[in-house]
Motif scaffolding. Structure first.
Motif, mmCIF file in Angstrom:
data_model
loop_
_atom_site.group_PDB
_atom_site.id
_atom_site.type_symbol
_atom_site.label_atom_id
_atom_site.label_comp_id
_atom_site.label_asym_id
_atom_site.label_seq_id
_atom_site.Cartn_x
_atom_site.Cartn_y
_atom_site.Cartn_z
ATOM 1 N N ILE A 173 0.841 -1.202 0.000
ATOM 2 C CA ILE A 173 0.000 0.000 0.000
ATOM 3 C C ILE A 173 0.878 1.255 0.000
ATOM 4 N N TYR A 174 0.517 2.194 -0.879
ATOM 5 C CA TYR A 174 1.270 3.446 -1.030
ATOM 6 C C TYR A 174 0.378 4.619 -0.631
ATOM 7 N N ASN A 175 0.440 4.929 0.668
ATOM 8 C CA ASN A 175 -0.318 6.044 1.221
ATOM 9 C C ASN A 175 -1.766 5.943 0.768
ATOM 10 N N ASP A 176 -2.351 7.052 0.311
ATOM 11 C CA ASP A 176 -3.738 7.002 -0.167
ATOM 12 C C ASP A 176 -3.803 7.022 -1.688
ATOM 13 N N ILE A 177 -2.650 6.712 -2.328
ATOM 14 C CA ILE A 177 -2.593 6.764 -3.792
ATOM 15 C C ILE A 177 -3.137 5.482 -4.407
ATOM 16 N N GLY A 178 -2.780 4.356 -3.805
ATOM 17 C CA GLY A 178 -3.213 3.070 -4.335
ATOM 18 C C GLY A 178 -2.345 1.950 -3.790
ATOM 19 N N ARG B 116 -3.298 -1.002 -8.492
ATOM 20 C CA ARG B 116 -4.699 -0.685 -8.261
ATOM 21 C C ARG B 116 -4.788 0.684 -7.590
ATOM 22 N N PRO B 117 -4.963 1.732 -8.411
ATOM 23 C CA PRO B 117 -5.021 3.087 -7.845
ATOM 24 C C PRO B 117 -6.324 3.304 -7.087
ATOM 25 N N ARG B 118 -6.257 4.262 -6.179
ATOM 26 C CA ARG B 118 -7.485 4.572 -5.441
ATOM 27 C C ARG B 118 -8.545 5.118 -6.393
ATOM 28 N N LYS B 119 -8.075 5.849 -7.419
ATOM 29 C CA LYS B 119 -8.982 6.374 -8.445
ATOM 30 C C LYS B 119 -8.482 5.915 -9.802
ATOM 31 N N GLY B 120 -9.397 5.428 -10.619
ATOM 32 C CA GLY B 120 -9.023 5.012 -11.963
ATOM 33 C C GLY B 120 -8.922 3.506 -12.082
ATOM 34 N N PRO B 121 -8.754 3.027 -13.319
ATOM 35 C CA PRO B 121 -8.727 1.582 -13.574
ATOM 36 C C PRO B 121 -7.411 0.954 -13.152
#
Length: 261
Positions: free
Chosen positions: A82-87, A248-253
């Motif tokens: 896990i990378y912070n809140d990025i994904g 797997r980003p928090r936003k986007g595909p």
């Protein structure tokens, strides 16, 4: 008539004629070791799973060859970085994740269906006139590298905040007739390895990561019943070749970072 004492005329190998004893399955009683030596990756080394057994095989008939050894398959895998809140990046076995198969071979990629071909197996070529006594053993652990930075980024900025891994395996002790492919299951072992590491990327290299959760692994279970081997546990691909690294980003595909081999 002349076959009374002939090895070639003895009945075929059966489970009740094979003696298995001193079966041992353990995971070293020590914590996972975290290595922060590199500015590019964090590495961690789990304790070893170890299995061994002593076996007495009856005399092998002429024109038969038997291999006795360990076969292993991965039955469940969660491996998130896990990378912070990025994904997060995630190593995945797509067919296992989607429930298309129950297990994926964990062979070394050469010795199918065996886990390996050194201490893991013994080959007996007939005819043999006396019982054969031997030991087969194996060990396994994780020693991966995880990038401090987001794996799809050109930046080297450390953003890794957590590593979470939970994997389950079934390991079988098997006698296999190389010509007929007849399999005699001798023992089934189930084991699991879990890793949970918290990371503070704002800290200097060498003091970022902390092992959290359990410090010692649950010990393997030597089963009292024989569990059948799923077909996918016996052949290609093995887990190393079948796994995919996803972003797997928090936003986007989601994106495929490393495809299967």
């Amino acid at each position: 008539m002349g076959c009374i004492q002939s090895i070639a005329c003895k009945s075929r190998i059966k489970r009740e004629n094979i003696v298995v004893y001193d079966v041992s399955a353990t995971i070293d009683h020590c914590p996972t070791i975290i290595e922060e030596n590199s500015p590019i990756v964090l590495r961690y080394k789990t304790p070893y799973f170890k299995a061994s057994a002593r076996i007495v095989m009856p005399p092998i008939p002429r024109n038969e060859t038997w291999v006795v050894g360990w076969i292993q398959a991965c039955t469940q895998m969660e491996f998130y970085n896990i990378y912070n809140d990025i994904g997060m990046s995630s190593w995945e076995l797509p067919e296992l994740r989607e429930g298309l198969v129950r297990a994926i071979s964990d062979s070394d990629g050469v010795s199918y269906p065996w886990y390996g071909n050194t201490t893991e197996t013994v080959t007996l070529a007939g005819p043999t006139s006396k019982p054969s006594r031997f030991t087969v053993s194996m060990n396994d652990n994780f020693y991966p590298s995880v990038t401090w930075a987001v794996p799809i980024s050109d930046s080297n900025l450390p953003l890794l905040t957590r590593i979470k891994r939970d994997q389950s395996f079934t390991t079988w002790l098997v006698a296999l007739n190389t010509a007929t492919r007849e399999k005699i299951l001798l023992q089934t072992v189930k084991w699991r390895m879990r890793v949970d590491i918290l990371v503070d990327p704002s800290m200097p290299l060498g003091s970022r990561a902390t092992l959290t959760g359990r410090t010692h692994q649950e010990q393997p279970r030597v089963m009292t019943h024989m569990e059948p081997i799923p077909p996918n546990a016996l052949g290609r691909p093995n887990a190393n070749d079948a796994q995919v690294l996803m972003w797997r980003p928090r936003k986007g595909p989601p994106l495929v970072v490393i495809p299967p081999k």
